[in-house]
Write a protein that holds these residues in place. Structure first.
Motif, PDB file in Angstrom:
ATOM      1  N   ASN A  50      67.515  20.379  -6.452  1.00 52.57           N
ATOM      2  CA  ASN A  50      67.749  21.448  -5.478  1.00 52.57           C
ATOM      3  C   ASN A  50      67.422  22.858  -5.918  1.00 52.57           C
ATOM      4  O   ASN A  50      67.289  23.741  -5.084  1.00 52.57           O
ATOM      5  N   MET A  51      67.369  23.104  -7.199  1.00 51.74           N
ATOM      6  CA  MET A  51      67.396  24.501  -7.635  1.00 51.74           C
ATOM      7  C   MET A  51      66.052  24.988  -8.175  1.00 51.74           C
ATOM      8  O   MET A  51      65.991  26.018  -8.823  1.00 51.74           O
ATOM      9  N   ARG A  52      64.993  24.237  -7.964  1.00 49.52           N
ATOM     10  CA  ARG A  52      63.691  24.655  -8.488  1.00 49.52           C
ATOM     11  C   ARG A  52      63.185  25.885  -7.738  1.00 49.52           C
ATOM     12  O   ARG A  52      63.337  26.001  -6.525  1.00 49.52           O
ATOM     13  N   ALA A  53      62.555  26.779  -8.481  1.00 50.82           N
ATOM     14  CA  ALA A  53      62.024  28.005  -7.884  1.00 50.82           C
ATOM     15  C   ALA A  53      60.872  27.645  -6.939  1.00 50.82           C
ATOM     16  O   ALA A  53      60.277  26.576  -7.077  1.00 50.82           O
ATOM     17  N   PRO A  54      60.536  28.538  -6.000  1.00 48.61           N
ATOM     18  CA  PRO A  54      59.450  28.261  -5.064  1.00 48.61           C
ATOM     19  C   PRO A  54      58.161  27.936  -5.821  1.00 48.61           C
ATOM     20  O   PRO A  54      57.790  28.652  -6.751  1.00 48.61           O
ATOM     21  N   GLY A  55      57.512  26.860  -5.423  1.00 48.79           N
ATOM     22  CA  GLY A  55      56.261  26.474  -6.071  1.00 48.79           C
ATOM     23  C   GLY A  55      56.437  25.480  -7.203  1.00 48.79           C
ATOM     24  O   GLY A  55      55.465  24.880  -7.653  1.00 48.79           O
ATOM     25  N   MET A  56      57.669  25.327  -7.694  1.00 48.96           N
ATOM     26  CA  MET A  56      57.904  24.370  -8.791  1.00 48.96           C
ATOM     27  C   MET A  56      58.043  22.969  -8.184  1.00 48.96           C
ATOM     28  O   MET A  56      59.136  22.471  -7.976  1.00 48.96           O
ATOM     29  N   THR A  57      56.923  22.350  -7.890  1.00 47.56           N
ATOM     30  CA  THR A  57      56.965  20.989  -7.361  1.00 47.56           C
ATOM     31  C   THR A  57      57.315  20.035  -8.487  1.00 47.56           C
ATOM     32  O   THR A  57      57.298  20.410  -9.656  1.00 47.56           O
ATOM     33  N   TYR A  58      57.612  18.786  -8.116  1.00 50.24           N
ATOM     34  CA  TYR A  58      57.970  17.824  -9.160  1.00 50.24           C
ATOM     35  C   TYR A  58      56.856  17.717 -10.195  1.00 50.24           C
ATOM     36  O   TYR A  58      57.111  17.659 -11.392  1.00 50.24           O
ATOM     37  N   MET A  59      55.609  17.657  -9.724  1.00 47.55           N
ATOM     38  CA  MET A  59      54.516  17.455 -10.671  1.00 47.55           C
ATOM     39  C   MET A  59      54.077  18.749 -11.363  1.00 47.55           C
ATOM     40  O   MET A  59      53.024  18.804 -11.992  1.00 47.55           O
ATOM     41  N   ARG A  60      54.906  19.782 -11.241  1.00 48.62           N
ATOM     42  CA  ARG A  60      54.673  20.973 -12.059  1.00 48.62           C
ATOM     43  C   ARG A  60      55.819  21.195 -13.039  1.00 48.62           C
ATOM     44  O   ARG A  60      55.843  22.203 -13.740  1.00 48.62           O
ATOM     45  N   MET A  61      56.775  20.273 -13.040  1.00 45.14           N
ATOM     46  CA  MET A  61      57.915  20.480 -13.931  1.00 45.14           C
ATOM     47  C   MET A  61      57.487  20.193 -15.373  1.00 45.14           C
ATOM     48  O   MET A  61      56.784  19.228 -15.636  1.00 45.14           O
ATOM     49  N   PRO A  62      57.963  21.017 -16.324  1.00 48.01           N
ATOM     50  CA  PRO A  62      57.689  20.728 -17.730  1.00 48.01           C
ATOM     51  C   PRO A  62      58.275  19.369 -18.105  1.00 48.01           C
ATOM     52  O   PRO A  62      59.233  18.898 -17.484  1.00 48.01           O
ATOM     53  N   LEU A  63      57.697  18.753 -19.137  1.00 47.03           N
ATOM     54  CA  LEU A  63      58.138  17.416 -19.504  1.00 47.03           C
ATOM     55  C   LEU A  63      59.609  17.368 -19.918  1.00 47.03           C
ATOM     56  O   LEU A  63      60.290  16.381 -19.669  1.00 47.03           O
TER      57      LEU A  63
END
Ligand code: HEM
Ligand SMILES: [Cu+2]
Length: 619
Positions: A179-192
């Motif tokens: 729920n708390m990802r910043a705008p644009g932080m899609t799942y496939m942009r999350m750091p490992l």
């Protein structure tokens, strides 16, 4: 320092601040102190084990004490050291990596920590109250259900309380990352590291309830005369093994997945390259998480499940080598052709790859069910799981601490001391555990108090124990480094490693609200993208505005304390029914705190835009 919310200083005020804090960054420090303390305690226990096994027929400690020490070593290391140290890193970093101001439920975050701590303290009180648990960290029935004294009762209640804390923390991180990802932080942009923390949280959600159920049944068998695990009364002791390992096998992935994640971040940062095969890495993590639930019976090959079940579980176990191999090759390919910076964090990462891989080889050997009849309950197993747990988790915690220490504390750990700590620990580790494979193959059983002379086991055990001394030296140098750095360390600045991910875009240590304006994420490695294509700063995704913050609260501490009191009551009511009062009072404290929390509005407070602006001017 900022704003109208000037903090009081002085020891009392700091203590109160930490007792009541709901800030993920301070809770990370609490986990670090708690987990670090238990790591030292578990390490001390390991040294006593290795001292007892230094010579054949040694009489340094009594057999009964030995049983308590190896049981508490294993239990402490897994539940009270490795888990909280990983939670320390997750708390410190995950919200920053996704551009959040805190976790989703800051109050619960604090509750999770205090439950862990009070559970761990309860468990360790057993040392002073008639003896610690002595049925192994696996507490197999009927050994555990018939063990004398209260040791195993402390195990059941202590782990129940700290396990509740873990479950709460897992759920909290799940919701946070969803729920708390910043705008644009899609799942496939999350750091490992965020990805693996996410999968680990899913595993916690599904694995810990099995432990909860198992511990409840054990509590009823031991404290209230039930017979769930007693075959003579129609129960089934194998059920405990199933419940324990349905939790226990995923648990090893709960520990190691976040470590895979932080190594991915570290290797990519210090190779100055994008992580090779990002989507394959994510896929492999999810697959390992899923398969982790399919293999628990590889711990039970010798219980007589039969050849069909054994074959299925053997093959499922070996299948995990495939996604793990994907990861290992991707780490290697990330380094390939990179401009490699051998910082201390990177040193631990590079050392991790072969060390962990050796542990994996041992695992595939153990997975061959027929051969496991030979390895089972020998030192081969001890060697295998220390290769994955120390070569993976402990190396990873050291790497993570070196990498993120500047972010957490604003100072870079001394690199020279860092490397001095690494080498003795690294050599000591291989010295201690490599030879144990052979000791195991030569027939040295696990959990035995003594070995006999003239069986060819002398040399191997001396080597193993001297390795433990080297590891201790490494750990002590690390502690010296912590002290040295806190006095003399250089200021880190926001981005000491030329980082790629979001945590390096804000000051070190971050202000208590983390991001003044939520950042806009334009791709994988968002800060790196801005360094390449922009001015090196994150573009805000929102205008400067008021920031809503949660209030501190002492309630989580009190809630956990109530369960601690009730735990004592439950253990001792067997001897004397007046202890039921302690159960009642303890539960009343907890339930009343819950009621208080539910009926009293706690709306938090706002940091005003004007104060943030003033601060910006001052910068
Ligand atoms: C750092 C140095 C360490 C040393 C020298 C060490 C040594 C040992 C030894 C000799 C045993 C076997 C006792 C026996 O079977 O008779 C053992 C068991 C065990 N160790 Fe370690 N250990 C270390 C670190 C760790 C760490 C970091 C973890 C986990 C995070 C861990 C988890 C365990 C577990 C789960 C057991 C099994 C306990 C049981 O049989 O109930 N150890 N350790
Ligand atoms: Cu397993």
């Amino acid at each position: 320092m900022s704003t109208a919310y000037a903090e009081k200083s002085g020891f009392g005020a700091t203590l109160w601040d930490y007792l009541t804090t709901v800030d993920h960054k301070k809770i990370a420090i609490l986990y670090l102190i708690g987990g670090g303390f238990f790591f030292l305690l578990g390490g001390l226990e390991a040294l006593i084990i290795r001292a007892q096994l230094l010579f054949p027929d040694n009489e340094l400690i009594q057999a009964g004490t030995y049983n308590q020490i190896f049981t508490m070593h294993g239990t402490t290391m897994i539940f009270l050291a490795a888990m909280p140290l990983i939670f320390a890193l997750m708390n410190a970093i995950v919200p920053l990596q996704i551009g959040a101001r805190d976790v989703a439920f800051p109050f619960l975050n604090s509750l999770g920590f205090w439950l862990f701590l009070f559970g761990g303290v309860l468990l360790n009180c057993s040392w002073f109250l008639g003896g610690a648990p002595d049925a192994g960290w696996t507490a197999y029935a009927p050994l555990s259900t018939t063990a004398e004294g209260h040791g195993v009762d402390f195990y059941a209640l202590g782990l129940q309380i700290s396990g509740a804390g873990t479950l709460i923390a897992g759920i909290n991180f799940l919701v946070t990352i969803v729920n708390m990802r910043a705008p644009g932080m899609t799942y496939m942009r999350m750091p490992l590291f965020t990805w693996t923390s996410f999968v680990t949280s899913v595993l916690i959600l599904f694995a810990f309830p099995a432990l909860t159920v198992g511990l409840f049944l054990m509590m009823f068998d031991r404290l209230f005369g039930a017979n769930f695990f007693d075959p003579a009364m129609g129960g089934n002791h194998i059920i405990w093994e199933h419940l324990f390992w349905i939790f226990g096998h995923p648990e090893v992935y709960i520990l190691v997945l976040p470590i895979f994640g932080l190594f991915s971040d570290i290797i990519s940062t210090f190779s100055k390259k994008r992580l090779f095969g990002y989507s394959a890495m994510v896929f492999a993590v999810v697959l390992i998480g899923f398969l982790g639930f399919m293999v628990w019976a590889h711990h039970m090959f010798t219980t007589g499940l039969g050849p069909i079940a054994n074959s299925i579980f053997a093959i499922a176990t070996m299948a995990i080598a495939v996604p793990t191999g994907i990861k290992i090759f991707n780490w290697l390919f990330t380094m390939w052709g990179g401009s490699i910076h051998m910082t201390t964090a990177m040193l631990w990462a590079v050392a991790f790859i072969p060390s962990f891989t050796l542990g994996g080889f041992g695992g595939v050997m153990l997975a061959a069910a027929a051969a496991d009849y030979q390895y089972h309950d020998t030192y081969f197993v001890v060697a295998h799981f220390h290769y994955v747990i120390v070569g993976g988790v402990v190396f990873g915690v050291f790497a993570g601490l070196h990498y993120w220490w500047p972010k957490m504390f604003g100072k870079v750990l001394n690199e020279k001391l860092g490397k001095w700590a690494f080498w003795p620990f690294f050599f000591g580790f291989h010295l201690t555990f490599f030879i144990q494979h052979f000791l195991g193959l030569m027939g040295m059983p696990r959990r035995y108090w003594k070995f006999q002379p003239d069986q060819g086991l002398e040399l191997g055990n001396i080597v193993s124990s001297s390795g433990a001394v080297l590891m201790t030296i490494g750990a002590v140098i690390f502690l010296i480094n912590v002290v040295y750095t806190s006095i003399k360390g250089e200021d880190a600045g926001a981005d000491p490693w030329d980082g790629r991910t979001l945590e390096w875009a804000i000051p070190s240590p971050p202000p208590f609200y983390n991001f003044k304006q939520t950042p806009l994420i334009r791709g994988l490695d968002p800060l790196f993208i801005e360094k390449q294509q922009g001015n090196g700063k994150m573009t805000p995704a929102e205008p400067l505005g008021d920031i809503h913050m949660p209030n501190n609260s002492i309630v989580p501490f009190i809630m956990s304390f109530g369960l601690f009191v009730a735990g004592f009551g439950l253990i001792y009511q067997v001897d004397d029914a007046t202890w039921l009062w302690a159960v009642g009072i303890g539960l009343a404290i907890t339930l009343f705190s819950m009621l208080f929390r539910s009926v009293k509005d706690d709306l938090g407070y706002h940091i005003h835009k004007e104060d943030l602006e003033e601060e910006a001017d001052a910068e």
